[in-house]
Every structure is written in structure tokens, then in C-alpha cells.
Design an enzyme around this catalytic site. Structure first.
Site, PDB file in Angstrom:
ATOM      1  N   GLY A  22       6.952 -14.430 -70.724  1.00 13.66           N
ATOM      2  CA  GLY A  22       6.874 -15.166 -71.981  1.00 13.66           C
ATOM      3  C   GLY A  22       8.181 -15.787 -72.413  1.00 13.66           C
ATOM      4  N   CYS A  79      -6.146 -13.897 -70.671  1.00 12.31           N
ATOM      5  CA  CYS A  79      -6.423 -15.316 -70.892  1.00 12.31           C
ATOM      6  C   CYS A  79      -7.052 -15.536 -72.266  1.00 12.31           C
ATOM      7  CB  CYS A  79      -7.332 -15.859 -69.798  1.00 12.31           C
ATOM      8  SG  CYS A  79      -7.665 -17.610 -70.028  1.00 12.31           S
ATOM      9  N   ALA A 133      -3.642 -21.553 -63.921  1.00  6.71           N
ATOM     10  CA  ALA A 133      -4.805 -22.300 -63.449  1.00  6.71           C
ATOM     11  C   ALA A 133      -4.446 -23.773 -63.297  1.00  6.71           C
ATOM     12  CB  ALA A 133      -5.953 -22.133 -64.440  1.00  6.71           C
TER      13      ALA A 133
HETATM   14  C1  LIG Z   1      -1.446 -24.241 -67.477  1.00  6.61           C
HETATM   15  C2  LIG Z   1      -1.450 -22.744 -67.596  1.00  6.61           C
HETATM   16  C3  LIG Z   1      -2.405 -22.005 -66.920  1.00  6.61           C
HETATM   17  C4  LIG Z   1      -2.427 -20.600 -67.009  1.00  6.61           C
HETATM   18  N1  LIG Z   1      -3.341 -19.892 -66.281  1.00  6.61           N
HETATM   19  C5  LIG Z   1      -3.286 -18.524 -66.275  1.00  6.61           C
HETATM   20  C6  LIG Z   1      -4.137 -17.750 -65.423  1.00  6.61           C
HETATM   21  O1  LIG Z   1      -4.925 -18.283 -64.629  1.00  6.61           O
HETATM   22  N2  LIG Z   1      -4.044 -16.392 -65.506  1.00  6.61           N
HETATM   23  C7  LIG Z   1      -3.147 -15.763 -66.349  1.00  6.61           C
HETATM   24  O2  LIG Z   1      -3.099 -14.533 -66.380  1.00  6.61           O
HETATM   25  N3  LIG Z   1      -2.336 -16.476 -67.157  1.00  6.61           N
HETATM   26  C8  LIG Z   1      -2.381 -17.819 -67.123  1.00  6.61           C
HETATM   27  N4  LIG Z   1      -1.480 -18.530 -67.878  1.00  6.61           N
HETATM   28  C9  LIG Z   1      -0.465 -17.812 -68.658  1.00  6.61           C
HETATM   29  C10 LIG Z   1       0.834 -17.645 -67.853  1.00  6.61           C
HETATM   30  O3  LIG Z   1       0.622 -16.872 -66.694  1.00  6.61           O
HETATM   31  C11 LIG Z   1       1.941 -16.977 -68.702  1.00  6.61           C
HETATM   32  O4  LIG Z   1       1.482 -15.702 -69.098  1.00  6.61           O
HETATM   33  C12 LIG Z   1       2.270 -17.789 -69.956  1.00  6.61           C
HETATM   34  O5  LIG Z   1       2.403 -19.160 -69.663  1.00  6.61           O
HETATM   35  C13 LIG Z   1       3.565 -17.290 -70.614  1.00  6.61           C
HETATM   36  O6  LIG Z   1       4.646 -17.381 -69.725  1.00  6.61           O
HETATM   37  P1  LIG Z   1       5.726 -18.604 -69.800  1.00  6.61           P
HETATM   38  O7  LIG Z   1       6.255 -18.626 -71.208  1.00  6.61           O
HETATM   39  O8  LIG Z   1       6.753 -18.229 -68.773  1.00  6.61           O
HETATM   40  O9  LIG Z   1       4.976 -19.847 -69.467  1.00  6.61           O
HETATM   41  C14 LIG Z   1      -1.466 -19.920 -67.820  1.00  6.61           C
HETATM   42  C15 LIG Z   1      -0.527 -20.683 -68.517  1.00  6.61           C
HETATM   43  C16 LIG Z   1      -0.484 -22.072 -68.410  1.00  6.61           C
HETATM   44  C17 LIG Z   1       0.561 -22.848 -69.156  1.00  6.61           C
END
Ligand SMILES: Cc1cc2nc3c(=O)[nH]c(=O)nc-3n(C[C@H](O)[C@H](O)[C@H](O)COP(=O)(O)O)c2cc1C
Length: 323
Positions: A203, A102, A19
């Protein structure tokens, strides 16, 4: 090769929905750099879709160049979610994704996002109704469970499979954990062993090499990258090179400058002033994170008032770095 139903992707790497981050400009930028198989939009509220809220026009904009694209919807009312999924299909999306992960309070209060993991019959109903309302691939993104005492991702994974979802993405933290601790990848491996539809791992992928490690350790079909895309937008291209058995190329100072300027010019030209300024500040923070000299730029921009001043500050900053 990652496939959702009949739709095959050129790469198993997926941009995670974020988001306020994975907007049109950022998706386009990453897509142009190469290595991505599927980009995901920031999540869209099924209620906003039902009410045809005016903010939809901005959120749902995308270019043909970004495709294949996945649009993620959230909500807790099966009827509205089915309507939202249909709407997503009408928008021309290649994939419709349901958010069941979320952990933000605002979303949990509406019994949506990860809260659906606390009510699996409702989660099943939503998936079933969405499935019946679209013919494009349907996927579900979820966490490990509400908390350590309620780890039910395997159960939810089986529900997704039984209800005809074409794939799932697991971010193996609990909702209670938010972003603390580490994502336990062994849960991705367990999910992969227990269902036969594609499993995408997510993740804590921080480096290009983590993509290979996650695939090797878990057997997952695809890897979804979130936060690292903002620190290192080249990560997809680099990881794709590793997957082909080639050495990843490190971006030069000039590459960094060009990427930031391309992004900021897109924001200046396409976004309303206040939103553009907010995004310029946010992205400067991410792009310069962990870069000692980046502090100068972060301090400088705090007092700037227009995107053009911002862009000039970036040019000056990189000129100084090059010198
Ligand atoms: C700023 C931000 C916004 C996010 N918005 C969403 C979202 O709209 N929908 C969703 O399923 N996950 C959302 N996430 C989670 C990410 O899609 C992801 O699952 C999470 O950051 C873990 O992955 P990473 O370690 O690669 O960042 C958001 C994460 C962040 C940091």
C-alpha cells in the site's frame, strides 16, 4: 529473508497481483530487470477454473524465467476454491494466494474478495479447504476490514495462521476506502506483532526508499508493490540496491525507451490485436504519467491503429526527446 514455508525468496520484494496488468509480458519485463523475489499473476476466478473457461489459457501462461510465481484465486465457494488451489498447484505455481481483499463491486456481489472479511467463518473454511488441497505454500491477501467500523484484519490474520497459511499480505485500507486516503502502515505493524507467520506489507509504496521505510516502521517480512511498478518498473531493482546498502541507479532516457519498446514488442508478438492495442494504450498512460512531454505521445497514440504504428510512435517520441 522472506520465506513461505520451506520456499525462500532471493528478495523480499513482491509484485502485487493486478488484474489486466500483471500479465505474462509485464511480469517477464520486471523479472528481467531484477530485484523481485516473487511475481504474482492477475487473479483467477475459481468458477472459471471449475468450468475450464477458455480465457484461462491466456491468463495462466507463464515462462519458467518468471519463477518463483504466485497464482491468486478468488471465489466464495470453499469446494470450488479448494479445487482452484489444487489446479494452481498442478500448473506448477510456487505459491497459491487467496484473494480476500478485492473491493470491486462485481467481486463483492459474488461474496468474494474483501466480502469474505464480512464472513470470517466462511473465510476460515476456504483457507482450511485450500490448505488441505495443496502442499505448495498458501498465502492470503486481505485489507484492513470492510469499513472503519469493521476492522478485523488482526482476527483474519490469526485465522490464516491457525489454518496453516504460510504468509499473509495486508493492504491496510478498508474495502470501502477502495484506493482513497492513505494506507495506514501502523496496521501492518500491529498485524506483524500479533502473528508469527510472515507478514508482507502493501500500500502506497511509491519510491524505492518507501520499501526501507515500510520495513523499518512495521517490521514486515516483505514488501508488495502494485501501482508504482507501472510508473517506475525499475523500483524493484532500485529498492534491492538500497536494501544492499547501495545507491539506486536512475534509468536514463535510453533505458526508458528500451523498456517500453521491449514491452510493446512482446505485446505485439504475443497478444491478439484488440487486446494488444488496449494494453499499449493503458501502459503508455502509466509509463508517461507525471512526465509533461509524455502528453504528446498520449495524444498521438489515440489515433493509431496497429501495434507497429504504436512502436514507431514511441521511437519517434524518444528520438525527439533525445534531440
Ligand atoms: C489495476 C489494479 C488491479 C488490481 N487487481 C488486483 C487483484 O487481481 N488481486 C488483488 O489481490 N489485488 C489487486 N489489486 C490491488 C493491488 O494488488 C494492491 O493491493 C493495491 O494496488 C495497493 O498497493 P499499491 O499502493 O502498491 O498499488 C489491484 C490494483 C490495481 C491498481
Amino acid at each position: 529473508m522472506l520465506k513461505y514455508g520451506p520456499v525462500q525468496f532471493a528478495s523480499p520484494l513482491i509484485l502485487a497481483p493486478m488484474a489486466d496488468v500483471t500479465d505474462r509480458q509485464f511480469r517477464l519485463l520486471l523479472k528481467r530487470m531484477g530485484g523481485i523475489g516473487l511475481v504474482t499473476m492477475e487473479f483467477v476466478s475459481s468458477r472459471d477454473i471449475h468450468l475450464r473457461h477458455k480465457r484461462l489459457a491466456t491468463i495462466l501462461r507463464y515462462s519458467p524465467e518468471e519463477r518463483p510465481i504466485s497464482i491468486q484465486v478468488y471465489g466464495s465457494d470453499p469446494e470450488l476454491m479448494a479445487e482452484a488451489a489444487r489446479f494452481v498447484q498442478e500448473q506448477g505455481a510456487d505459491v497459491c494466494d487467496i484473494n480476500m481483499g478485492c473491493p470491486a463491486n462485481k467481486i463483492l456481489k459474488g461474496c468474494a474478495g474483501a466480502k469474505l472479511m464480512a464472513d470470517l467463518p466462511l473465510a476460515r473454511d476456504i483457507i482450511r479447504r485450500c490448505r488441505a488441497s495443496v502442499s505448495i505454500p498458501l498465502t492470503v491477501k486481505f485489507r484492513a476490514g470492510m469499513d472503519d467500523g469493521r476492522l478485523n484484519y488482526l482476527e483474519l490474520g490469526r485465522i490464516c495462521q491457525d489454518e496453516g497459511a504460510d504468509g499473509v499480505a495486508l493492504h491496510p485500507r478498508t474495502a470501502r476506502q477502495m484506493y482513497s486516503g492513505r494506507a495506514d502502515w501502523s496496521r501492518i505493524a500491529r498485524l506483524k506483532e500479533s502473528i508469527s507467520i510472515p507478514v508482507v506489507g502493501n500500500g502506497d509504496v511509491e519510491q524505492p526508499g518507501d520499501v526501507l521505510r515500510m520495513m523499518q516502521e512495521t517490521g514486515c517480512d516483505g514488501v508488495m508493490i502494485g501501482r508504482a511498478s507501472m510508473r517506475n518498473p525499475w523500483i524493484y531493482r532500485q529498492a534491492a540496491a538500497l536494501l544492499r546498502g547501495e545507491a539506486p541507479v536512475e534509468p536514463t532516457l535510453l533505458d526508458r525507451r528500451d523498456l517500453i519498446l521491449e514491452h510493446f514488442r512482446l505485446l505485439r508478438d504475443e497478444e491478439e490485436h484488440r487486446l494488444a492495442m488496449h494494453k499499449l494504450r493503458t501502459f503508455t498512460g502509466w509509463y508517461t504519467r507525471g512526465w509533461a512531454e509524455g502528453r504528446d505521445l498520449r495524444v498521438r497514440i489515440a489515433s493509431l491503429e496497429s501495434p507497429d504504428h504504436f512502436i514507431q510512435a514511441v521511437i519517434d517520441f524518444f528520438d525527439a526527446q533525445a534531440a
